[in-house]
Enzyme design. Structure first.
Site, PDB file in Angstrom:
ATOM      1  N   ASP A 293       0.555  -1.474  -0.321  1.00  0.00           N
ATOM      2  CA  ASP A 293       0.112  -0.064  -0.587  1.00  0.00           C
ATOM      3  C   ASP A 293       0.549   1.526  -0.173  1.00  0.00           C
ATOM      4  OD1 ASP A 293      -2.194   1.438   0.708  1.00  0.00           O
ATOM      5  OD2 ASP A 293      -3.632  -0.065   0.827  1.00  0.00           O
TER       6      ASP A 293
ATOM      7  N   HIS B  54      -3.988   6.673   3.398  1.00  0.00           N
ATOM      8  CA  HIS B  54      -4.294   4.447   2.834  1.00  0.00           C
ATOM      9  C   HIS B  54      -4.408   3.655   3.639  1.00  0.00           C
ATOM     10  CE1 HIS B  54      -5.741   1.767   0.006  1.00  0.00           C
ATOM     11  NE2 HIS B  54      -6.934   2.515  -0.427  1.00  0.00           N
TER      12      HIS B  54
ATOM     13  N   SER C 127     -10.881  -0.521  -0.676  1.00  0.00           N
ATOM     14  CA  SER C 127     -10.114  -0.820  -0.387  1.00  0.00           C
ATOM     15  C   SER C 127      -9.897  -1.018   1.425  1.00  0.00           C
ATOM     16  CB  SER C 127      -9.058   0.826   0.036  1.00  0.00           C
ATOM     17  OG  SER C 127      -8.461   1.004  -1.169  1.00  0.00           O
TER      18      SER C 127
END
Length: 489
Positions: free
Chosen positions: A172, A214, A429
């Site tokens: 990620d 994220h 996600s």
């Protein structure tokens, strides 16, 4: 009409990602075997050799008009750069090369970004001892915390140290190493973003600092243990940073990370990212096949599975039926057209639709019959669902921001240096790490399980949402840690 409006909304975020990547003139410094050549991300290519790399692979690439940027020798892969228009044609004449193609960047595309500074400050000012009441998703996946009584993914030894029984590799944007809810579960990581993407990128392999948020949010859903909880609060987390602060990555970086995670003996890989591979892509009038990329994705995933790694990935946030290749291509061409790109042939959501990967759709708080408005779906595509969140039933119907209900989003960790320690998010996600967390605790409780057995346990014990049995929206159902650990079918 609703679908058309939705695709228009989604094209805003998706299009920005393409613009940042395909129009970029950014140069990065490559580090392949200590070289320091300048790399233009517009001129990168992926090459799949027939088997392992030949000893003279560098000479082969140079004679064809390119330079080696990265090698992935275990799967016969090379990332190269070239400014020569005849580069691919030259490579196609070589029997040692199975396929080669232009590399297209991968861009983050979540349907909801982090909330406003005012909302973030509200989170900070509240400062309760626990945010459990905000975590409807975790309450559901763990059966109100009952799964923690069976398996947390680790234990505390006599010296007060956490021992991790299973480790999840998170490929990620990196991680906040100092986050109070994560730091005890972080067991290391690696940076695969090369130097020069921006001023902060030095190519340091130890630089796994999350510049985006994220990756930290994803890691928290898996293994947070503090004011918020993850599915396995004592699972180990190993971070592989492949996405730059600008929000994009090259596929070769991700493929390399899969190999690295497998070599590091992680038990599960989480990839809350996706791109689309078509059999043919036309860029500014030149036709490129994407066979090489697909070959290397498949080889890397198979390498991971053969090394005992369960691989989990998100289906994507475009509200597409992945079984309908015409619909997928129509959408992609709408997005790509302003950048001189056209796609043809079968489209595959990568890595989620590749063999050996658990493909995850996004479920929501307020319905067990509907998916999140943005989630991709497909009868042959989706394996299971995980809570991904949305902005509530009224927003799903009208897309009116005034109707947004943030309590339906997913609440978890956020980098402490990006304005708030916690944040609301939504997307496949966020759904993917719910399933990766379930895979982690199942592996911790059953260390002898193979990836196929972990996958089967998750699917067989999922909550059967939607139509009875396998369906296009939820696959086998919504993954559930408590049911999986108790083998409730």
């Amino acid at each position: 009409m609703k679908k058309k409006v939705l695709h228009t909304l989604l094209s805003v975020t998706f299009g920005i990602g393409i613009l940042a990547a395909s129009d970029s003139s950014v140069h990065v410094s490559a580090n392949e075997q200590n070289s320091k050549q300048e790399v233009n991300v517009k001129n990168l290519y992926v090459i799949a050799f027939q088997n392992e790399l030949p000893q003279d692979y560098r000479e082969i690439i140079e004679k064809a008009g390119g330079e080696v940027v990265k090698t992935i020798p275990e799967i016969g892969g090379v990332e190269a750069q070239s400014g020569h228009s005849s580069f691919l044609q030259n490579l196609s004449k070589l029997t040692s090369i199975e396929a080669a193609n232009r590399e297209i960047p991968l861009a983050l595309n979540d349907p909801t970004a982090k909330l406003s500074a005012q909302q973030d400050s509200t989170v900070n000012q509240t400062e309760p001892e626990s945010y459990w009441d905000n975590q409807w998703d975790m309450q559901r996946v763990t059966n109100n915390g009952k799964s923690y009584e069976i398996e947390t993914g680790g234990y505390t030894d006599k010296d007060g140290e956490t021992v991790h029984k299973a480790v999840v590799g998170v490929i990620d944007t990196g991680i906040d190493m100092s986050h109070p809810d994560l730091k005890n579960n972080i067991v290391g990581g690696r940076n695969l973003v090369p130097a020069g993407i921006d001023e902060s990128e030095t190519g340091d392999p130890n630089d796994i600092k999350d510049r985006n948020g994220h990756g930290t949010n994803v890691a928290g859903i898996i293994a947070a243990n503090g004011k918020v909880k993850g599915v396995g609060p004592e699972l180990g987390i190993r971070s592989y940073r492949v996405i730059s602060g600008q929000g994009f990555a090259m596929p070769a970086w991700v493929i390399d990370a899969i190999m690295a995670a497998a070599d590091d003996n992680v038990d599960v890989i989480n990839m809350s990212l996706r791109l689309y591979n078509n059999t043919k892509m036309i860029i500014e009038g030149t036709t490129y096949k994407t066979a090489a990329e697909t070959i290397l994705w498949k080889r890397a995933i198979q390498y991971a599975v053969n090394n005992g790694v369960t691989v989990v990935a998100g289906s994507g946030n475009e509200s597409l039926n992945l079984d309908d290749k015409n619909q997928v291509n129509k959408f992609l061409n709408m997005i790509y057209e302003p950048y001189g790109i056209k796609v043809e042939g079968a489209a595959t959501a990568v890595p989620a639709q590749l063999p050996g990967v658990i493909n995850v759709s996004a479920s929501i708080k307020w319905s067990t019959r509907e998916l999140a408005f943005y989630s991709n779906y497909g009868n042959s595509a989706i394996d299971v669902a995980g809570p991904g969140g949305d902005l509530g039933p009224e927003f799903a119907e009208t897309f009116d921001p005034e109707t947004a209900d943030q309590s339906c989003l997913i609440f978890n960790t956020w980098p402490t240096y990006l304005g708030s320690s916690y944040n609301y998010m939504a997307g496949t996600s966020m759904a993917t790490p719910q399933v990766a967390g379930v895979a982690g605790v199942v592996k911790a409780a059953n260390p002898q399980f193979t990836p196929a057995q972990v996958t089967a346990r998750i699917k067989q014990t999922a909550l059967d949402y939607g139509k009875i049995g396998q369906d296009p929206l939820f696959g086998a159902g919504e993954a559930n840690a408590y049911r999986a650990l108790n083998n409730i079918k």
